[in-house]
Design a protein around this motif. Structure first.
Motif, PDB file in Angstrom:
ATOM      1  N   CYS A 126       3.606 -61.962  19.857  1.00  0.00           N
ATOM      2  CA  CYS A 126       3.169 -61.949  21.272  1.00  0.00           C
ATOM      3  C   CYS A 126       2.076 -60.903  21.482  1.00  0.00           C
ATOM      4  CB  CYS A 126       4.347 -61.646  22.200  1.00  0.00           C
ATOM      5  SG  CYS A 126       5.432 -63.028  22.462  1.00  0.00           S
ATOM      6  N   LEU A 127       2.264 -59.730  20.863  1.00  0.00           N
ATOM      7  CA  LEU A 127       1.254 -58.669  21.008  1.00  0.00           C
ATOM      8  C   LEU A 127      -0.064 -59.046  20.334  1.00  0.00           C
ATOM      9  CD1 LEU A 127       3.092 -55.247  20.554  1.00  0.00           C
ATOM     10  CD2 LEU A 127       1.914 -56.117  22.579  1.00  0.00           C
ATOM     11  N   ILE A 128       0.023 -59.765  19.200  1.00  0.00           N
ATOM     12  CA  ILE A 128      -1.198 -60.211  18.503  1.00  0.00           C
ATOM     13  C   ILE A 128      -2.040 -61.068  19.448  1.00  0.00           C
ATOM     14  CG2 ILE A 128      -2.023 -61.756  16.668  1.00  0.00           C
ATOM     15  CD1 ILE A 128       0.376 -60.708  14.971  1.00  0.00           C
ATOM     16  N   GLU A 129      -1.374 -61.963  20.157  1.00  0.00           N
ATOM     17  CA  GLU A 129      -2.101 -62.832  21.097  1.00  0.00           C
ATOM     18  C   GLU A 129      -2.520 -62.068  22.351  1.00  0.00           C
ATOM     19  OE1 GLU A 129      -3.147 -65.754  20.243  1.00  0.00           O
ATOM     20  OE2 GLU A 129      -2.081 -65.618  18.356  1.00  0.00           O
ATOM     21  N   LYS A 130      -1.630 -61.197  22.842  1.00  0.00           N
ATOM     22  CA  LYS A 130      -1.911 -60.470  24.084  1.00  0.00           C
ATOM     23  C   LYS A 130      -3.121 -59.557  23.943  1.00  0.00           C
ATOM     24  CE  LYS A 130       0.340 -57.486  27.471  1.00  0.00           C
ATOM     25  NZ  LYS A 130       1.545 -56.734  27.812  1.00  0.00           N
ATOM     26  N   LYS A 131      -3.231 -58.884  22.774  1.00  0.00           N
ATOM     27  CA  LYS A 131      -4.323 -57.910  22.609  1.00  0.00           C
ATOM     28  C   LYS A 131      -5.700 -58.574  22.574  1.00  0.00           C
ATOM     29  CE  LYS A 131      -4.434 -57.516  17.628  1.00  0.00           C
ATOM     30  NZ  LYS A 131      -4.957 -56.757  16.583  1.00  0.00           N
TER      31      LYS A 131
END
Ligand SMILES: [Zn+2]
Length: 84
Positions: A17-22
């Motif tokens: 999720c963080l990979i996409e969010k960043k």
């Protein structure tokens, strides 16, 4: 000790999720560090990030190619064929 590790270590779901969010919004320094630590230890999420970056690169190339199509010329060709 386990609670501290759980607080520091991200789950794979949170990491992806963080990979996409960043890519869309800035993430906090703590999240960046957690993600970096997770990626250094998890081959699955590291591969996910590489594949996601590759897909994004292909999509951005596709968008560039789409922008270069002259829709006015296409419209003229269609009208000519319709009227022929
Ligand atoms: Zn992972």
């Amino acid at each position: 000790m386990k609670k501290i590790m759980n607080a520091i270590m991200l789950s794979c779901m949170n990491a992806t999720c963080l990979i996409e969010k960043k890519k869309l919004v800035p993430i906090s320094l703590i999240k960046k560090m957690q993600l970096s630590m997770h990626l250094s230890m998890c081959d699955g999420c590291d591969n996910y990030q590489k594949q996601s970056d590759f897909i994004d690169m292909l999509l951005s190339k596709q968008q560039e190619n789409t922008k270069m199509i002259d829709t006015f010329l296409l419209e003229e060709k269609i009208f000519k064929k319709l009227n022929a």
